[in-house]
Scaffold this motif. Structure first.
Motif, PDB file in Angstrom:
ATOM      1  N   ASP A   6       7.445  14.007   1.336  1.00  0.00           N
ATOM      2  CA  ASP A   6       8.568  14.815   1.805  1.00  0.00           C
ATOM      3  C   ASP A   6       9.830  13.981   1.987  1.00  0.00           C
ATOM      4  O   ASP A   6      10.937  14.466   1.829  1.00  0.00           O
ATOM      5  CB  ASP A   6       8.231  15.491   3.141  1.00  0.00           C
ATOM      6  N   LYS A   7       9.647  12.724   2.356  1.00  0.00           N
ATOM      7  CA  LYS A   7      10.775  11.824   2.593  1.00  0.00           C
ATOM      8  C   LYS A   7      10.888  10.838   1.435  1.00  0.00           C
ATOM      9  O   LYS A   7       9.946  10.671   0.672  1.00  0.00           O
ATOM     10  CB  LYS A   7      10.574  11.067   3.913  1.00  0.00           C
ATOM     11  N   PRO A   8      12.028  10.154   1.321  1.00  0.00           N
ATOM     12  CA  PRO A   8      12.205   9.189   0.215  1.00  0.00           C
ATOM     13  C   PRO A   8      11.466   7.874   0.477  1.00  0.00           C
ATOM     14  O   PRO A   8      12.075   6.852   0.795  1.00  0.00           O
ATOM     15  CB  PRO A   8      13.720   8.988   0.169  1.00  0.00           C
ATOM     16  N   VAL A   9      10.155   7.917   0.362  1.00  0.00           N
ATOM     17  CA  VAL A   9       9.319   6.737   0.595  1.00  0.00           C
ATOM     18  C   VAL A   9       8.322   6.590  -0.543  1.00  0.00           C
ATOM     19  O   VAL A   9       8.039   7.532  -1.262  1.00  0.00           O
ATOM     20  CB  VAL A   9       8.539   6.835   1.932  1.00  0.00           C
ATOM     21  N   LEU A  10       7.786   5.402  -0.674  1.00  0.00           N
ATOM     22  CA  LEU A  10       6.666   5.163  -1.572  1.00  0.00           C
ATOM     23  C   LEU A  10       5.647   4.260  -0.890  1.00  0.00           C
ATOM     24  O   LEU A  10       4.451   4.520  -0.935  1.00  0.00           O
ATOM     25  CB  LEU A  10       7.125   4.525  -2.891  1.00  0.00           C
ATOM     26  N   TRP A  11       6.139   3.217  -0.229  1.00  0.00           N
ATOM     27  CA  TRP A  11       5.247   2.229   0.378  1.00  0.00           C
ATOM     28  C   TRP A  11       5.075   2.446   1.873  1.00  0.00           C
ATOM     29  O   TRP A  11       5.985   2.908   2.557  1.00  0.00           O
ATOM     30  CB  TRP A  11       5.793   0.811   0.153  1.00  0.00           C
ATOM     31  N   SER A  12       3.920   2.050   2.362  1.00  0.00           N
ATOM     32  CA  SER A  12       3.673   2.000   3.791  1.00  0.00           C
ATOM     33  C   SER A  12       4.642   0.984   4.399  1.00  0.00           C
ATOM     34  O   SER A  12       5.110   0.070   3.718  1.00  0.00           O
ATOM     35  CB  SER A  12       2.228   1.565   4.038  1.00  0.00           C
ATOM     36  N   ARG A  13       4.919   1.105   5.684  1.00  0.00           N
ATOM     37  CA  ARG A  13       5.831   0.154   6.339  1.00  0.00           C
ATOM     38  C   ARG A  13       5.240  -1.246   6.393  1.00  0.00           C
ATOM     39  O   ARG A  13       5.956  -2.228   6.439  1.00  0.00           O
ATOM     40  CB  ARG A  13       6.157   0.634   7.746  1.00  0.00           C
ATOM     41  N   SER A  14       3.932  -1.348   6.407  1.00  0.00           N
ATOM     42  CA  SER A  14       3.293  -2.660   6.506  1.00  0.00           C
ATOM     43  C   SER A  14       3.064  -3.250   5.115  1.00  0.00           C
ATOM     44  O   SER A  14       3.193  -2.575   4.102  1.00  0.00           O
ATOM     45  CB  SER A  14       1.964  -2.544   7.251  1.00  0.00           C
ATOM     46  N   TYR A  15       2.711  -4.532   5.096  1.00  0.00           N
ATOM     47  CA  TYR A  15       2.354  -5.204   3.858  1.00  0.00           C
ATOM     48  C   TYR A  15       1.534  -6.433   4.207  1.00  0.00           C
ATOM     49  O   TYR A  15       1.527  -6.888   5.349  1.00  0.00           O
ATOM     50  CB  TYR A  15       3.598  -5.601   3.034  1.00  0.00           C
ATOM     51  N   PHE A  16       0.833  -6.965   3.212  1.00  0.00           N
ATOM     52  CA  PHE A  16       0.051  -8.182   3.390  1.00  0.00           C
ATOM     53  C   PHE A  16       0.733  -9.313   2.625  1.00  0.00           C
ATOM     54  O   PHE A  16       1.164  -9.124   1.492  1.00  0.00           O
ATOM     55  CB  PHE A  16      -1.369  -8.003   2.852  1.00  0.00           C
ATOM     56  N   VAL A  17       0.823 -10.469   3.259  1.00  0.00           N
ATOM     57  CA  VAL A  17       1.308 -11.671   2.590  1.00  0.00           C
ATOM     58  C   VAL A  17       0.382 -12.804   2.972  1.00  0.00           C
ATOM     59  O   VAL A  17       0.143 -13.039   4.152  1.00  0.00           O
ATOM     60  CB  VAL A  17       2.755 -12.028   3.004  1.00  0.00           C
ATOM     61  N   GLY A  18      -0.164 -13.475   1.968  1.00  0.00           N
ATOM     62  CA  GLY A  18      -1.031 -14.622   2.220  1.00  0.00           C
ATOM     63  C   GLY A  18      -0.602 -15.805   1.373  1.00  0.00           C
ATOM     64  O   GLY A  18      -0.380 -15.665   0.171  1.00  0.00           O
ATOM     65  N   SER A  19      -0.473 -16.946   1.999  1.00  0.00           N
ATOM     66  CA  SER A  19      -0.127 -18.156   1.269  1.00  0.00           C
ATOM     67  C   SER A  19      -1.284 -18.544   0.357  1.00  0.00           C
ATOM     68  O   SER A  19      -2.447 -18.409   0.722  1.00  0.00           O
ATOM     69  CB  SER A  19       0.151 -19.293   2.258  1.00  0.00           C
ATOM     70  N   CYS A  20      -0.970 -19.026  -0.812  1.00  0.00           N
ATOM     71  CA  CYS A  20      -1.996 -19.456  -1.764  1.00  0.00           C
ATOM     72  C   CYS A  20      -2.098 -20.965  -1.808  1.00  0.00           C
ATOM     73  O   CYS A  20      -2.560 -21.537  -2.790  1.00  0.00           O
ATOM     74  CB  CYS A  20      -1.685 -18.915  -3.160  1.00  0.00           C
ATOM     75  N   GLY A  21      -1.662 -21.624  -0.765  1.00  0.00           N
ATOM     76  CA  GLY A  21      -1.659 -23.075  -0.734  1.00  0.00           C
ATOM     77  C   GLY A  21      -3.041 -23.686  -0.841  1.00  0.00           C
ATOM     78  O   GLY A  21      -3.220 -24.733  -1.444  1.00  0.00           O
ATOM     79  N   GLY A  22      -4.063 -23.055  -0.264  1.00  0.00           N
ATOM     80  CA  GLY A  22      -5.391 -23.641  -0.271  1.00  0.00           C
ATOM     81  C   GLY A  22      -6.272 -23.190  -1.416  1.00  0.00           C
ATOM     82  O   GLY A  22      -7.241 -23.854  -1.762  1.00  0.00           O
ATOM     83  N   ALA A  23      -5.957 -22.073  -2.027  1.00  0.00           N
ATOM     84  CA  ALA A  23      -6.803 -21.528  -3.093  1.00  0.00           C
ATOM     85  C   ALA A  23      -6.255 -21.938  -4.457  1.00  0.00           C
ATOM     86  O   ALA A  23      -5.042 -21.962  -4.658  1.00  0.00           O
ATOM     87  CB  ALA A  23      -6.834 -20.004  -3.010  1.00  0.00           C
ATOM     88  N   PRO A  24      -7.136 -22.252  -5.398  1.00  0.00           N
ATOM     89  CA  PRO A  24      -6.651 -22.518  -6.758  1.00  0.00           C
ATOM     90  C   PRO A  24      -5.980 -21.266  -7.315  1.00  0.00           C
ATOM     91  O   PRO A  24      -6.499 -20.152  -7.170  1.00  0.00           O
ATOM     92  CB  PRO A  24      -7.923 -22.844  -7.531  1.00  0.00           C
ATOM     93  N   VAL A  78       0.858  -1.181   0.000  1.00  0.00           N
ATOM     94  CA  VAL A  78       0.000   0.000   0.000  1.00  0.00           C
ATOM     95  C   VAL A  78       0.895   1.232   0.000  1.00  0.00           C
ATOM     96  O   VAL A  78       1.911   1.268   0.705  1.00  0.00           O
ATOM     97  CB  VAL A  78      -0.916   0.000   1.243  1.00  0.00           C
ATOM     98  N   THR A  79       0.516   2.247  -0.758  1.00  0.00           N
ATOM     99  CA  THR A  79       1.306   3.472  -0.773  1.00  0.00           C
ATOM    100  C   THR A  79       1.250   4.148   0.598  1.00  0.00           C
ATOM    101  O   THR A  79       0.277   3.998   1.344  1.00  0.00           O
ATOM    102  CB  THR A  79       0.800   4.460  -1.840  1.00  0.00           C
ATOM    103  N   LYS A  80       2.297   4.883   0.910  1.00  0.00           N
ATOM    104  CA  LYS A  80       2.369   5.609   2.179  1.00  0.00           C
ATOM    105  C   LYS A  80       1.182   6.571   2.277  1.00  0.00           C
ATOM    106  O   LYS A  80       0.857   7.272   1.316  1.00  0.00           O
ATOM    107  CB  LYS A  80       3.695   6.383   2.231  1.00  0.00           C
ATOM    108  N   TYR A  81       0.540   6.577   3.409  1.00  0.00           N
ATOM    109  CA  TYR A  81      -0.655   7.390   3.680  1.00  0.00           C
ATOM    110  C   TYR A  81      -1.812   7.057   2.732  1.00  0.00           C
ATOM    111  O   TYR A  81      -2.739   7.825   2.578  1.00  0.00           O
ATOM    112  CB  TYR A  81      -0.354   8.891   3.620  1.00  0.00           C
TER     113      TYR A  81
END
Length: 132
Positions: free
Chosen positions: A101-119, A21-24
């Motif tokens: 104002d600062k050298p950023v693009l992405w929020s510090r957080s992120y989502f990661v989900g395993s796709c093991g169960g979904a086709p 997700v982009t910062k802010y």
């Protein structure tokens, strides 16, 4: 030396759905940004011997479907994806540099989900349908 059976070896590959997700949550990403992101993310994945299977998003976030080997440390791959795409996209696009104002693009957080169960076809369709 023995040959690896690719069909059998591919059964050991893992799939993960990642969202940045982009910062802010600023709506700063357009079509050119998404194309550049896709190219850069594909290169980063290749450096980790992983494959970017699908990539799409909207003006304030991106979705990735990545196929990778169990020998890859997922946190290192994700952190590299975030750092490299942020740095290279800000270098390429003045509008992204000016959005923060600062050298950023992405929020510090992120989502990661395993796709093991979904086709994988369902995850791929979901990501493809992110942009109208």
């Amino acid at each position: 030396m023995y040959k690896i059976n690719k069909a059998r070896h591919s059964a050991y590959l893992l799939h993960v759905h990642i969202v940045f997700v982009t910062k802010y949550r600023r709506k700063v990403l357009g079509d050119l940004h998404h194309a550049a992101f896709r190219k850069i993310a594909g290169e980063v994945c290749a450096d980790f011997e992983a494959e970017l299977r699908e990539c799409n998003g909207e003006s304030d976030h991106v979705h990735l479907l990545v196929e990778y080997s169990p020998k890859v440390q997922l946190t290192k791959l994700v952190n590299s994806l975030k750092a490299v795409t942020s740095r290279r996209m800000r270098a390429e696009f003045n509008d992204l540099r000016g959005a923060y104002d600062k050298p950023v693009l992405w929020s510090r957080s992120y989502f990661v989900g395993s796709c093991g169960g979904a086709p994988l076809e369902l995850v791929t369709q979901y990501i493809q349908n992110q942009r109208g």
